[in-house]
Design a protein around this motif. Structure first.
Motif, PDB file in Angstrom:
ATOM      1  N   ARG A 227       3.853   6.956  -1.971  1.00 20.82           N
ATOM      2  CA  ARG A 227       2.803   7.699  -1.252  1.00 20.82           C
ATOM      3  C   ARG A 227       1.830   8.311  -2.248  1.00 20.82           C
ATOM      4  O   ARG A 227       1.483   9.475  -2.176  1.00 20.82           O
ATOM      5  CB  ARG A 227       3.389   8.773  -0.333  1.00 20.82           C
ATOM      6  CG  ARG A 227       4.530   8.364   0.555  1.00 20.82           C
ATOM      7  CD  ARG A 227       4.283   7.333   1.617  1.00 20.82           C
ATOM      8  NE  ARG A 227       3.257   7.665   2.581  1.00 20.82           N
ATOM      9  CZ  ARG A 227       2.468   6.741   3.134  1.00 20.82           C
ATOM     10  NH1 ARG A 227       2.580   5.492   2.795  1.00 20.82           N
ATOM     11  NH2 ARG A 227       1.565   7.070   4.005  1.00 20.82           N
ATOM     12  N   LEU A 228       1.405   7.491  -3.224  1.00 22.84           N
ATOM     13  CA  LEU A 228       0.557   7.965  -4.317  1.00 22.84           C
ATOM     14  C   LEU A 228      -0.702   7.113  -4.439  1.00 22.84           C
ATOM     15  O   LEU A 228      -0.623   5.894  -4.611  1.00 22.84           O
ATOM     16  CB  LEU A 228       1.329   7.923  -5.638  1.00 22.84           C
ATOM     17  CG  LEU A 228       0.557   8.396  -6.870  1.00 22.84           C
ATOM     18  CD1 LEU A 228       0.178   9.873  -6.750  1.00 22.84           C
ATOM     19  CD2 LEU A 228       1.375   8.141  -8.128  1.00 22.84           C
TER      20      LEU A 228
ATOM     21  N   THR B 260     -12.366   4.119  -0.930  1.00 15.55           N
ATOM     22  CA  THR B 260     -12.392   4.135   0.536  1.00 15.55           C
ATOM     23  C   THR B 260     -11.351   3.181   1.103  1.00 15.55           C
ATOM     24  O   THR B 260     -10.626   3.515   2.051  1.00 15.55           O
ATOM     25  CB  THR B 260     -13.800   3.769   1.051  1.00 15.55           C
ATOM     26  OG1 THR B 260     -14.719   4.759   0.571  1.00 15.55           O
ATOM     27  CG2 THR B 260     -13.850   3.719   2.560  1.00 15.55           C
ATOM     28  N   GLN B 261     -11.243   1.988   0.517  1.00 20.53           N
ATOM     29  CA  GLN B 261     -10.235   1.019   0.963  1.00 20.53           C
ATOM     30  C   GLN B 261      -8.821   1.540   0.712  1.00 20.53           C
ATOM     31  O   GLN B 261      -7.933   1.382   1.556  1.00 20.53           O
ATOM     32  CB  GLN B 261     -10.429  -0.324   0.257  1.00 20.53           C
ATOM     33  CG  GLN B 261     -11.691  -1.030   0.663  1.00 20.53           C
ATOM     34  CD  GLN B 261     -11.933  -2.296  -0.150  1.00 20.53           C
ATOM     35  OE1 GLN B 261     -11.315  -2.515  -1.195  1.00 20.53           O
ATOM     36  NE2 GLN B 261     -12.843  -3.126   0.326  1.00 20.53           N
ATOM     37  N   ALA B 262      -8.604   2.172  -0.439  1.00 19.29           N
ATOM     38  CA  ALA B 262      -7.279   2.720  -0.755  1.00 19.29           C
ATOM     39  C   ALA B 262      -6.913   3.837   0.210  1.00 19.29           C
ATOM     40  O   ALA B 262      -5.762   3.921   0.651  1.00 19.29           O
ATOM     41  CB  ALA B 262      -7.236   3.207  -2.198  1.00 19.29           C
ATOM     42  N   LEU B 263      -7.880   4.693   0.553  1.00 19.03           N
ATOM     43  CA  LEU B 263      -7.606   5.760   1.521  1.00 19.03           C
ATOM     44  C   LEU B 263      -7.205   5.172   2.872  1.00 19.03           C
ATOM     45  O   LEU B 263      -6.304   5.693   3.538  1.00 19.03           O
ATOM     46  CB  LEU B 263      -8.823   6.674   1.685  1.00 19.03           C
ATOM     47  CG  LEU B 263      -9.057   7.699   0.596  1.00 19.03           C
ATOM     48  CD1 LEU B 263     -10.368   8.442   0.845  1.00 19.03           C
ATOM     49  CD2 LEU B 263      -7.904   8.676   0.468  1.00 19.03           C
ATOM     50  N   ALA B 264      -7.836   4.092   3.273  1.00 19.32           N
ATOM     51  CA  ALA B 264      -7.488   3.447   4.538  1.00 19.32           C
ATOM     52  C   ALA B 264      -6.036   2.959   4.514  1.00 19.32           C
ATOM     53  O   ALA B 264      -5.345   2.983   5.541  1.00 19.32           O
ATOM     54  CB  ALA B 264      -8.437   2.290   4.824  1.00 19.32           C
ATOM     55  N   CYS B 265      -5.561   2.566   3.349  1.00 18.41           N
ATOM     56  CA  CYS B 265      -4.182   2.086   3.217  1.00 18.41           C
ATOM     57  C   CYS B 265      -3.152   3.194   3.443  1.00 18.41           C
ATOM     58  O   CYS B 265      -1.995   2.905   3.719  1.00 18.41           O
ATOM     59  CB  CYS B 265      -3.958   1.458   1.845  1.00 18.41           C
ATOM     60  SG  CYS B 265      -4.839  -0.099   1.632  1.00 18.41           S
ATOM     61  N   THR B 266      -3.556   4.451   3.323  1.00 19.73           N
ATOM     62  CA  THR B 266      -2.613   5.546   3.544  1.00 19.73           C
ATOM     63  C   THR B 266      -2.255   5.669   5.023  1.00 19.73           C
ATOM     64  O   THR B 266      -1.233   6.267   5.348  1.00 19.73           O
ATOM     65  CB  THR B 266      -3.177   6.899   3.051  1.00 19.73           C
ATOM     66  OG1 THR B 266      -4.273   7.288   3.874  1.00 19.73           O
ATOM     67  CG2 THR B 266      -3.576   6.834   1.588  1.00 19.73           C
TER      68      THR B 266
ATOM     69  N   GLY C 254      -3.124   7.535   7.303  1.00 15.95           N
ATOM     70  CA  GLY C 254      -2.936   8.885   7.810  1.00 15.95           C
ATOM     71  C   GLY C 254      -1.592   9.511   7.464  1.00 15.95           C
ATOM     72  O   GLY C 254      -1.308  10.626   7.880  1.00 15.95           O
ATOM     73  N   GLN C 255      -0.767   8.786   6.736  1.00 11.48           N
ATOM     74  CA  GLN C 255       0.532   9.320   6.316  1.00 11.48           C
ATOM     75  C   GLN C 255       0.352  10.257   5.123  1.00 11.48           C
ATOM     76  O   GLN C 255      -0.618  10.137   4.379  1.00 11.48           O
ATOM     77  CB  GLN C 255       1.478   8.172   5.939  1.00 11.48           C
ATOM     78  CG  GLN C 255       1.779   7.233   7.084  1.00 11.48           C
ATOM     79  CD  GLN C 255       2.494   7.952   8.225  1.00 11.48           C
ATOM     80  OE1 GLN C 255       3.456   8.678   8.025  1.00 11.48           O
ATOM     81  NE2 GLN C 255       1.992   7.757   9.433  1.00 11.48           N
TER      82      GLN C 255
END
Length: 125
Positions: free
Chosen positions: A11-12, A34-40, A42-43
């Motif tokens: 989760r990093l 932005t793409q990496a944030l989408a991969c989170t 919302g977790q």
């Protein structure tokens, strides 16, 4: 030079900048970020900005990186950010551009100490 990656198991979200980074580089980084944030998805996640071996940024690049950090902090699931530098000048730039002024170091930490950064990232989410 820059690199962005998201490790879903840890989760990093890791952002690495080193050497000379131009405003154009930071804009390109922004798209990958932005793409990496989408991969989170919302977790809960933490972010590491690894700025070791980075030359101090120019004014526009500082502003763009500040906007990128703000997008991270405001993203659903954000649980803390550590900025790791090896240059006091770079650390000072990042300290003065904290996303939330007076931020608690438990949420947004700027440090020259790798052990302190690892401890920050090792805490339970």
């Amino acid at each position: 030079m820059w690199r962005v990656e998201f490790d879903p198991e840890a989760r990093l979200l890791s952002i690495r900048l080193h050497e000379h980074v131009t405003p154009r580089d930071v804009r390109d980084l922004g798209r990958a970020h932005t793409q990496a944030l989408a991969c989170t998805a919302g977790q809960p996640f933490r972010a590491l900005l690894d700025l070791r071996r980075l030359f101090p940024l120019e004014g526009e690049a500082v502003e763009l990186l500040t906007a990128l950090k703000k997008a991270c902090v405001e993203h659903e699931g954000f649980a803390g950010m550590v900025v790791l530098a090896d240059s006091p000048t770079v650390a000072m730039q990042q300290h003065h551009t904290r996303v939330r002024s007076g931020t608690n170091p438990e949420i947004e930490l700027v440090t020259l100490d790798e052990a302190q950064a690892r401890g920050f990232l090792a805490r339970a989410l």
